[in-house]
Design a protein around this motif. Structure first.
Motif, PDB file in Angstrom:
ATOM      1  N   ASN A  98       0.807  -1.220   0.000  1.00 53.53           N
ATOM      2  CA  ASN A  98       0.000   0.000   0.000  1.00 53.53           C
ATOM      3  C   ASN A  98       0.845   1.278   0.000  1.00 53.53           C
ATOM      4  OD1 ASN A  98      -3.118  -0.583   0.470  1.00 53.53           O
ATOM      5  ND2 ASN A  98      -1.958  -2.165   1.540  1.00 53.53           N
ATOM      6  N   ASN A  99       2.156   1.139  -0.257  1.00 52.95           N
ATOM      7  CA  ASN A  99       3.043   2.307  -0.329  1.00 52.95           C
ATOM      8  C   ASN A  99       2.895   3.211   0.892  1.00 52.95           C
ATOM      9  OD1 ASN A  99       4.133   1.692  -2.910  1.00 52.95           O
ATOM     10  ND2 ASN A  99       2.232   2.418  -3.844  1.00 52.95           N
ATOM     11  N   CYS A 100       2.918   2.603   2.058  1.00 54.03           N
ATOM     12  CA  CYS A 100       2.634   3.345   3.286  1.00 54.03           C
ATOM     13  C   CYS A 100       3.903   3.960   3.865  1.00 54.03           C
ATOM     14  CB  CYS A 100       2.002   2.405   4.304  1.00 54.03           C
ATOM     15  SG  CYS A 100       1.735   3.149   5.904  1.00 54.03           S
ATOM     16  N   SER A 101       3.835   5.231   4.242  1.00 56.67           N
ATOM     17  CA  SER A 101       4.969   5.894   4.877  1.00 56.67           C
ATOM     18  C   SER A 101       4.769   6.047   6.380  1.00 56.67           C
ATOM     19  CB  SER A 101       5.191   7.277   4.264  1.00 56.67           C
ATOM     20  OG  SER A 101       4.051   8.092   4.464  1.00 56.67           O
ATOM     21  N   THR A 102       3.520   6.171   6.803  1.00 55.76           N
ATOM     22  CA  THR A 102       3.209   6.370   8.219  1.00 55.76           C
ATOM     23  C   THR A 102       1.973   5.560   8.581  1.00 55.76           C
ATOM     24  OG1 THR A 102       4.100   8.621   8.158  1.00 55.76           O
ATOM     25  CG2 THR A 102       2.667   8.078  10.007  1.00 55.76           C
ATOM     26  N   LYS A 140      -1.877  17.056  13.557  1.00 56.96           N
ATOM     27  CA  LYS A 140      -1.043  17.775  12.596  1.00 56.96           C
ATOM     28  C   LYS A 140       0.408  17.812  13.054  1.00 56.96           C
ATOM     29  CE  LYS A 140      -0.674  22.205  10.149  1.00 56.96           C
ATOM     30  NZ  LYS A 140      -1.281  23.550   9.964  1.00 56.96           N
ATOM     31  N   LYS A 141       0.629  18.124  14.332  1.00 54.73           N
ATOM     32  CA  LYS A 141       1.995  18.154  14.854  1.00 54.73           C
ATOM     33  C   LYS A 141       2.572  16.745  14.951  1.00 54.73           C
ATOM     34  CE  LYS A 141       3.666  21.256  17.551  1.00 54.73           C
ATOM     35  NZ  LYS A 141       3.988  22.181  18.677  1.00 54.73           N
ATOM     36  N   ALA A 142       1.731  15.766  15.281  1.00 60.45           N
ATOM     37  CA  ALA A 142       2.198  14.384  15.367  1.00 60.45           C
ATOM     38  C   ALA A 142       2.704  13.892  14.017  1.00 60.45           C
ATOM     39  CB  ALA A 142       1.079  13.477  15.876  1.00 60.45           C
ATOM     40  N   LEU A 143       1.972  14.209  12.947  1.00 61.50           N
ATOM     41  CA  LEU A 143       2.378  13.782  11.606  1.00 61.50           C
ATOM     42  C   LEU A 143       3.718  14.392  11.215  1.00 61.50           C
ATOM     43  CD1 LEU A 143      -1.066  13.997   9.784  1.00 61.50           C
ATOM     44  CD2 LEU A 143       0.283  11.915  10.149  1.00 61.50           C
ATOM     45  N   LYS A 144       3.931  15.639  11.584  1.00 59.05           N
ATOM     46  CA  LYS A 144       5.204  16.286  11.276  1.00 59.05           C
ATOM     47  C   LYS A 144       6.327  15.738  12.144  1.00 59.05           C
ATOM     48  CE  LYS A 144       7.125  20.824  10.197  1.00 59.05           C
ATOM     49  NZ  LYS A 144       6.856  22.283  10.131  1.00 59.05           N
ATOM     50  N   SER A 145       6.004  15.419  13.392  1.00 55.45           N
ATOM     51  CA  SER A 145       7.022  14.968  14.341  1.00 55.45           C
ATOM     52  C   SER A 145       7.565  13.588  14.015  1.00 55.45           C
ATOM     53  CB  SER A 145       6.456  14.984  15.768  1.00 55.45           C
ATOM     54  OG  SER A 145       6.118  16.300  16.167  1.00 55.45           O
ATOM     55  N   VAL A 146       6.767  12.724  13.382  1.00 55.46           N
ATOM     56  CA  VAL A 146       7.286  11.402  13.025  1.00 55.46           C
ATOM     57  C   VAL A 146       8.156  11.466  11.772  1.00 55.46           C
ATOM     58  CG1 VAL A 146       5.441  10.105  14.131  1.00 55.46           C
ATOM     59  CG2 VAL A 146       5.189  10.782  11.740  1.00 55.46           C
ATOM     60  N   GLU A 147       8.060  12.570  11.027  1.00 58.44           N
ATOM     61  CA  GLU A 147       8.909  12.734   9.852  1.00 58.44           C
ATOM     62  C   GLU A 147      10.314  13.171  10.241  1.00 58.44           C
ATOM     63  OE1 GLU A 147       8.396  12.038   6.679  1.00 58.44           O
ATOM     64  OE2 GLU A 147       6.394  11.266   7.117  1.00 58.44           O
ATOM     65  N   TYR A 148      10.423  14.002  11.289  1.00 54.70           N
ATOM     66  CA  TYR A 148      11.742  14.453  11.736  1.00 54.70           C
ATOM     67  C   TYR A 148      11.820  14.269  13.244  1.00 54.70           C
ATOM     68  CZ  TYR A 148      16.164  16.904  11.656  1.00 54.70           C
ATOM     69  OH  TYR A 148      17.501  17.196  11.759  1.00 54.70           O
ATOM     70  N   THR A 149      12.413  13.163  13.663  1.00 50.87           N
ATOM     71  CA  THR A 149      12.449  12.795  15.078  1.00 50.87           C
ATOM     72  C   THR A 149      13.743  13.282  15.722  1.00 50.87           C
ATOM     73  OG1 THR A 149      13.276  10.636  14.348  1.00 50.87           O
ATOM     74  CG2 THR A 149      10.940  10.799  14.869  1.00 50.87           C
ATOM     75  N   ILE A 150      13.608  13.949  16.858  1.00 43.82           N
ATOM     76  CA  ILE A 150      14.751  14.530  17.562  1.00 43.82           C
ATOM     77  C   ILE A 150      14.687  14.134  19.030  1.00 43.82           C
ATOM     78  CG2 ILE A 150      15.936  16.663  18.216  1.00 43.82           C
ATOM     79  CD1 ILE A 150      14.614  18.025  15.831  1.00 43.82           C
ATOM     80  N   VAL A 208       8.161  20.440  15.532  1.00 42.20           N
ATOM     81  CA  VAL A 208       7.930  19.080  16.024  1.00 42.20           C
ATOM     82  C   VAL A 208       8.061  19.057  17.543  1.00 42.20           C
ATOM     83  CG1 VAL A 208       8.867  18.109  13.893  1.00 42.20           C
ATOM     84  CG2 VAL A 208      10.376  18.394  15.868  1.00 42.20           C
ATOM     85  N   VAL A 209       7.594  17.964  18.152  1.00 41.97           N
ATOM     86  CA  VAL A 209       7.833  17.771  19.580  1.00 41.97           C
ATOM     87  C   VAL A 209       9.159  17.029  19.753  1.00 41.97           C
ATOM     88  CG1 VAL A 209       5.452  17.855  20.356  1.00 41.97           C
ATOM     89  CG2 VAL A 209       6.378  15.689  19.522  1.00 41.97           C
ATOM     90  N   ILE A 210       9.864  17.339  20.830  1.00 36.69           N
ATOM     91  CA  ILE A 210      11.191  16.788  21.098  1.00 36.69           C
ATOM     92  C   ILE A 210      11.094  15.739  22.201  1.00 36.69           C
ATOM     93  CG2 ILE A 210      13.571  17.347  21.728  1.00 36.69           C
ATOM     94  CD1 ILE A 210      12.596  18.757  19.172  1.00 36.69           C
ATOM     95  N   ASP A 211      11.775  14.611  22.024  1.00 36.05           N
ATOM     96  CA  ASP A 211      11.857  13.616  23.089  1.00 36.05           C
ATOM     97  C   ASP A 211      13.064  13.913  23.971  1.00 36.05           C
ATOM     98  OD1 ASP A 211       9.663  12.421  22.003  1.00 36.05           O
ATOM     99  OD2 ASP A 211      10.710  10.679  21.200  1.00 36.05           O
ATOM    100  N   VAL A 212      12.932  13.643  25.261  1.00 39.33           N
ATOM    101  CA  VAL A 212      13.981  13.953  26.224  1.00 39.33           C
ATOM    102  C   VAL A 212      14.443  12.668  26.904  1.00 39.33           C
ATOM    103  CG1 VAL A 212      14.603  15.284  28.276  1.00 39.33           C
ATOM    104  CG2 VAL A 212      12.984  16.233  26.614  1.00 39.33           C
ATOM    105  N   VAL A 213      15.750  12.441  26.880  1.00 35.67           N
ATOM    106  CA  VAL A 213      16.351  11.279  27.537  1.00 35.67           C
ATOM    107  C   VAL A 213      17.089  11.783  28.771  1.00 35.67           C
ATOM    108  CG1 VAL A 213      17.860   9.289  27.258  1.00 35.67           C
ATOM    109  CG2 VAL A 213      16.658  10.218  25.272  1.00 35.67           C
ATOM    110  N   CYS A 214      16.660  11.337  29.947  1.00 39.53           N
ATOM    111  CA  CYS A 214      17.202  11.864  31.199  1.00 39.53           C
ATOM    112  C   CYS A 214      18.216  10.913  31.827  1.00 39.53           C
ATOM    113  CB  CYS A 214      16.071  12.105  32.200  1.00 39.53           C
ATOM    114  SG  CYS A 214      14.867  13.328  31.660  1.00 39.53           S
ATOM    115  N   ASN A 215      19.222  11.503  32.447  1.00 40.00           N
ATOM    116  CA  ASN A 215      20.137  10.728  33.277  1.00 40.00           C
ATOM    117  C   ASN A 215      19.326  10.098  34.405  1.00 40.00           C
ATOM    118  OD1 ASN A 215      21.977  10.020  35.401  1.00 40.00           O
ATOM    119  ND2 ASN A 215      23.514  11.332  34.472  1.00 40.00           N
ATOM    120  N   PRO A 216      19.369   8.770  34.546  1.00 41.03           N
ATOM    121  CA  PRO A 216      18.481   8.098  35.504  1.00 41.03           C
ATOM    122  C   PRO A 216      18.934   8.157  36.955  1.00 41.03           C
ATOM    123  CG  PRO A 216      19.854   6.484  34.395  1.00 41.03           C
ATOM    124  CD  PRO A 216      20.191   7.817  33.777  1.00 41.03           C
ATOM    125  N   SER A 217      19.997   8.907  37.255  1.00 40.31           N
ATOM    126  CA  SER A 217      20.521   8.903  38.622  1.00 40.31           C
ATOM    127  C   SER A 217      19.568   9.561  39.618  1.00 40.31           C
ATOM    128  CB  SER A 217      21.885   9.597  38.666  1.00 40.31           C
ATOM    129  OG  SER A 217      21.778  10.943  38.247  1.00 40.31           O
TER     130      SER A 217
END
Length: 257
Positions: free
Chosen positions: A46-50, A126-136, A163-172
């Motif tokens: 189905n030529n699916c991108s998302t 709308k923001k979700a669709l853009k955010s999966v195209e450029y993930t940070i 886009v929305v940004i994901d945050v990776v935290c130091n687990p200490s």
């Protein structure tokens, strides 16, 4: 693959897809199917991108792992609760794997209480669709000071790319990732670094305050601040808000003033 080809998967005879105005998005060709057909050969045909999965069952999303399709997990208002508590490992893995999670505030609070992944609620499609195209993703050190002072960087990246940004935290510092909940610039934040490995990123920026930790995140491009300068000589007297931006232009903001 066609960038504007998006498949909607549901368990309820496509009622969700047909009654939520998806056909009104310009420039996007929509396909609809049952979530049980979300296999790699079906997506390729189905030529699916998302893929958008409308389901409360984490397994419906996790079956997409082998397809490498960009995914958005849209949670129905009903379901979850006891079902999620019965298998927390699957829930946590699904939240980490999803490109973007679209949920209510109440569901976001449940995720925060049950897992080490915090999700910002009420993200627009709308923001979700853009955010999966450029993930940070941005790596952040432990401690409320580090987290507060890195927010201008996260805000700048989010506004620049839309886009929305994901945050990776130091687990200490346990549960420190929850500080980012309810932040419009953030998609989700991880309390354990290994959870970020379930999702593939375009760009990852590991700030100096993360220290010498190198989370094994899969990304097309990764920039580690501390590898490019000696902190104690070059930035010792630089305001912390400033050095969080130091050299990030080379990774993200080329041509941006």
């Amino acid at each position: 693959m066609m960038k504007n080809r998006i498949l909607l998967f549901d368990r309820a005879d496509n009622f969700f897809a047909l009654n939520n105005g998806y056909q009104n998005f310009e420039g996007i060709e929509w396909g609809i199917g049952n979530v049980q057909n979300a296999r790699k050969d079906f997506l390729t045909h189905n030529n699916c991108s998302t893929v958008i999965v409308h389901s409360s069952n984490p397994r419906d999303l996790l079956q997409l792992q082998r397809t490498k399709a960009k995914s958005i997990w849209v949670l129905p208002r009903e379901g979850g609760g006891a079902e999620w508590e019965a298998n927390l490992s699957e829930l946590e893995k699904a939240l980490a794997f999803a490109g973007v999670v679209v949920c209510t505030e109440e569901q976001g609070q449940q995720f925060e209480a049950l897992t080490q992944v915090s999700v910002t609620p009420n993200i627009s499609l709308k923001k979700a669709l853009k955010s999966v195209e450029y993930t940070i993703a941005v790596g952040v050190g432990a401690g409320i000071g580090n987290m507060c002072k890195v927010m201008p960087l996260i805000q700048k990246l989010s506004k620049h790319f839309g886009v929305v940004i994901d945050v990776v935290c130091n687990p200490s510092v346990p549960n420190s990732h929850q500080l980012f909940t309810q932040n419009e610039w953030v998609g989700k934040s991880y309390g354990k670094m290994h959870l970020a490995t379930y999702k593939q990123y375009k760009s990852v920026f590991l700030t100096s305050c993360l220290g010498d930790l190198l989370p094994p995140i899969v990304a097309e491009k990764t920039y580690v601040q501390r590898r490019h300068y000696v902190f104690w000589t070059l930035c010792r007297f630089m305001p912390e808000l400033m050095y969080n931006f130091f050299r990030c232009r080379r990774l993200f903001l080329k041509g941006c003033t």
